[in-house]
Design a protein around this motif. Structure first.
Motif, PDB file in Angstrom:
ATOM      1  N   ASP A 257      51.229  63.354  15.230  1.00 59.65           N
ATOM      2  CA  ASP A 257      50.723  63.648  13.892  1.00 59.65           C
ATOM      3  C   ASP A 257      51.761  64.431  13.094  1.00 59.65           C
ATOM      4  O   ASP A 257      52.401  65.350  13.628  1.00 59.65           O
ATOM      5  N   VAL A 258      51.903  64.098  11.829  1.00 60.47           N
ATOM      6  CA  VAL A 258      52.686  64.893  10.893  1.00 60.47           C
ATOM      7  C   VAL A 258      51.703  65.855  10.243  1.00 60.47           C
ATOM      8  O   VAL A 258      50.706  65.430   9.656  1.00 60.47           O
ATOM      9  N   LEU A 259      51.973  67.132  10.376  1.00 53.22           N
ATOM     10  CA  LEU A 259      51.075  68.162   9.869  1.00 53.22           C
ATOM     11  C   LEU A 259      51.701  68.821   8.650  1.00 53.22           C
ATOM     12  O   LEU A 259      52.870  69.196   8.676  1.00 53.22           O
ATOM     13  N   LEU A 260      50.917  68.962   7.583  1.00 56.42           N
ATOM     14  CA  LEU A 260      51.357  69.680   6.392  1.00 56.42           C
ATOM     15  C   LEU A 260      50.537  70.955   6.278  1.00 56.42           C
ATOM     16  O   LEU A 260      49.324  70.941   6.483  1.00 56.42           O
ATOM     17  N   PHE A 261      51.224  72.036   5.917  1.00 61.42           N
ATOM     18  CA  PHE A 261      50.598  73.349   5.857  1.00 61.42           C
ATOM     19  C   PHE A 261      50.752  73.975   4.475  1.00 61.42           C
ATOM     20  O   PHE A 261      51.785  73.831   3.834  1.00 61.42           O
ATOM     21  N   ARG A 262      49.733  74.718   4.062  1.00 62.11           N
ATOM     22  CA  ARG A 262      49.837  75.610   2.915  1.00 62.11           C
ATOM     23  C   ARG A 262      50.225  76.969   3.487  1.00 62.11           C
ATOM     24  O   ARG A 262      49.532  77.497   4.345  1.00 62.11           O
ATOM     25  N   VAL A 263      51.328  77.518   3.015  1.00 61.51           N
ATOM     26  CA  VAL A 263      51.755  78.821   3.497  1.00 61.51           C
ATOM     27  C   VAL A 263      50.922  79.917   2.845  1.00 61.51           C
ATOM     28  O   VAL A 263      50.477  80.845   3.502  1.00 61.51           O
ATOM     29  N   ALA A 264      50.684  79.785   1.553  1.00 64.79           N
ATOM     30  CA  ALA A 264      49.873  80.759   0.828  1.00 64.79           C
ATOM     31  C   ALA A 264      48.528  80.127   0.475  1.00 64.79           C
ATOM     32  O   ALA A 264      48.467  78.954   0.096  1.00 64.79           O
ATOM     33  N   ARG A 265      47.475  80.899   0.593  1.00 67.21           N
ATOM     34  CA  ARG A 265      46.148  80.407   0.233  1.00 67.21           C
ATOM     35  C   ARG A 265      46.165  79.945  -1.224  1.00 67.21           C
ATOM     36  O   ARG A 265      46.601  80.670  -2.108  1.00 67.21           O
ATOM     37  N   GLY A 266      45.760  78.718  -1.463  1.00 63.94           N
ATOM     38  CA  GLY A 266      45.740  78.171  -2.809  1.00 63.94           C
ATOM     39  C   GLY A 266      47.089  77.665  -3.287  1.00 63.94           C
ATOM     40  O   GLY A 266      47.190  77.091  -4.365  1.00 63.94           O
TER      41      GLY A 266
ATOM     42  N   PRO B 126      50.816  75.399  -2.790  1.00 67.57           N
ATOM     43  CA  PRO B 126      51.093  74.011  -2.440  1.00 67.57           C
ATOM     44  C   PRO B 126      51.436  73.857  -0.959  1.00 67.57           C
ATOM     45  O   PRO B 126      51.828  74.826  -0.300  1.00 67.57           O
ATOM     46  N   ALA B 127      51.291  72.647  -0.448  1.00 65.73           N
ATOM     47  CA  ALA B 127      51.781  72.347   0.900  1.00 65.73           C
ATOM     48  C   ALA B 127      53.291  72.516   0.857  1.00 65.73           C
ATOM     49  O   ALA B 127      53.959  71.946  -0.008  1.00 65.73           O
ATOM     50  N   LYS B 128      53.846  73.312   1.758  1.00 62.16           N
ATOM     51  CA  LYS B 128      55.289  73.527   1.738  1.00 62.16           C
ATOM     52  C   LYS B 128      55.911  73.699   3.114  1.00 62.16           C
ATOM     53  O   LYS B 128      57.051  74.117   3.234  1.00 62.16           O
ATOM     54  N   HIS B 129      55.167  73.385   4.146  1.00 64.30           N
ATOM     55  CA  HIS B 129      55.739  73.385   5.490  1.00 64.30           C
ATOM     56  C   HIS B 129      55.198  72.168   6.232  1.00 64.30           C
ATOM     57  O   HIS B 129      54.067  71.739   5.994  1.00 64.30           O
ATOM     58  N   ALA B 130      56.021  71.616   7.113  1.00 60.72           N
ATOM     59  CA  ALA B 130      55.620  70.423   7.864  1.00 60.72           C
ATOM     60  C   ALA B 130      56.125  70.520   9.290  1.00 60.72           C
ATOM     61  O   ALA B 130      57.133  71.169   9.570  1.00 60.72           O
TER      62      ALA B 130
ATOM     63  N   THR C  65      53.270  67.812  18.933  1.00 60.54           N
ATOM     64  CA  THR C  65      53.690  67.278  20.227  1.00 60.54           C
ATOM     65  C   THR C  65      52.556  67.367  21.242  1.00 60.54           C
ATOM     66  O   THR C  65      52.671  66.879  22.358  1.00 60.54           O
ATOM     67  N   GLY C  66      51.484  68.002  20.845  1.00 60.82           N
ATOM     68  CA  GLY C  66      50.291  68.156  21.660  1.00 60.82           C
ATOM     69  C   GLY C  66      49.203  68.698  20.754  1.00 60.82           C
ATOM     70  O   GLY C  66      49.410  68.865  19.551  1.00 60.82           O
ATOM     71  N   ALA C  67      48.065  69.009  21.323  1.00 62.79           N
ATOM     72  CA  ALA C  67      46.939  69.480  20.515  1.00 62.79           C
ATOM     73  C   ALA C  67      47.240  70.802  19.814  1.00 62.79           C
ATOM     74  O   ALA C  67      46.710  71.068  18.746  1.00 62.79           O
ATOM     75  N   ARG C  68      48.099  71.627  20.392  1.00 60.54           N
ATOM     76  CA  ARG C  68      48.392  72.938  19.804  1.00 60.54           C
ATOM     77  C   ARG C  68      49.886  73.261  19.819  1.00 60.54           C
ATOM     78  O   ARG C  68      50.270  74.419  19.834  1.00 60.54           O
ATOM     79  N   MET C  69      50.728  72.228  19.790  1.00 61.63           N
ATOM     80  CA  MET C  69      52.183  72.408  19.793  1.00 61.63           C
ATOM     81  C   MET C  69      52.798  71.529  18.712  1.00 61.63           C
ATOM     82  O   MET C  69      52.246  70.473  18.384  1.00 61.63           O
ATOM     83  N   MET C  70      53.957  71.966  18.175  1.00 59.59           N
ATOM     84  CA  MET C  70      54.646  71.144  17.183  1.00 59.59           C
ATOM     85  C   MET C  70      56.144  71.405  17.198  1.00 59.59           C
ATOM     86  O   MET C  70      56.603  72.484  17.586  1.00 59.59           O
ATOM     87  N   VAL C  71      56.891  70.400  16.738  1.00 57.62           N
ATOM     88  CA  VAL C  71      58.316  70.527  16.458  1.00 57.62           C
ATOM     89  C   VAL C  71      58.431  70.759  14.966  1.00 57.62           C
ATOM     90  O   VAL C  71      57.830  70.035  14.160  1.00 57.62           O
ATOM     91  N   HIS C  72      59.207  71.795  14.581  1.00 56.69           N
ATOM     92  CA  HIS C  72      59.390  72.097  13.161  1.00 56.69           C
ATOM     93  C   HIS C  72      60.632  72.952  12.992  1.00 56.69           C
ATOM     94  O   HIS C  72      61.226  73.412  13.970  1.00 56.69           O
TER      95      HIS C  72
END
Length: 163
Positions: free
Chosen positions: A98-107, A109-113, A117-124
């Motif tokens: 899965d490609v995950l997009l994150f909002r760093v600040a509440r409200g 924009p999405a600015k981290h991806a 690599t698993g249910a609770r792991m990621m490469v970034h």
């Protein structure tokens, strides 16, 4: 002017294949706006590089972007691009690839991806650190704004120069 002509893109790449490619980026130095395995990448650069390795040329030119992304009110460029080119996943558990997009600040924009690599792991990648594989803390999981998959190469959109 470039025009994207697409049909629905339901077929997606195998998650294990995506994870395998993403993990080859581990150790690549952080470089803002870069996307070259071993030489430099930011979080979006890893996503772009995995696309090129598994699908082919990037579907559109990337406009310049600041480290602050769209915090100045310029919209949702990362999320908008993901909606154009990736296959959005409905609510459900995070799956490898899965490609995950994150909002760093509440409200904000999405600015981290990252690439799960698993249910609770990621490469970034993030400023000051080489591309790494890390756990996804609960606080970051709550900031996920979108979960996407790479389209299967044979179903990816084809770009045509409309000039």
């Amino acid at each position: 002017m470039v025009n994207a002509l697409c049909e629905e893109r339901p077929a997606t790449l195998d998650g294990a294949l995506v994870v395998s490619e993403a993990q080859t980026w581990i150790g690549t130095p952080y470089r803002h706006r870069a996307s070259l395995r071993g030489a430099g990448a930011d979080c979006l650069g890893v996503i772009r590089g995995v696309w090129r390795a598994l699908i082919g040329p990037e579907p559109e030119d990337l406009p310049p972007y600041a480290r602050s992304w769209a915090e100045d009110g310029a919209g949702e460029p990362m999320l908008d691009a993901a909606l154009r080119w990736l296959v959005r996943q409905e609510a459900g558990p995070i799956e490898p690839g899965d490609v995950l997009l994150f909002r760093v600040a509440r409200g904000g924009p999405a600015k981290h991806a990252g690439i799960a690599t698993g249910a609770r792991m990621m490469v970034h990648a993030y400023d000051g650190h080489a591309v790494t594989e890390t756990p996804i803390p609960e606080a970051w999981e709550r900031r996920i704004v979108g979960r996407f998959r790479f389209p299967a190469a044979e179903t990816a959109c084809v770009l045509r120069d409309a000039r």
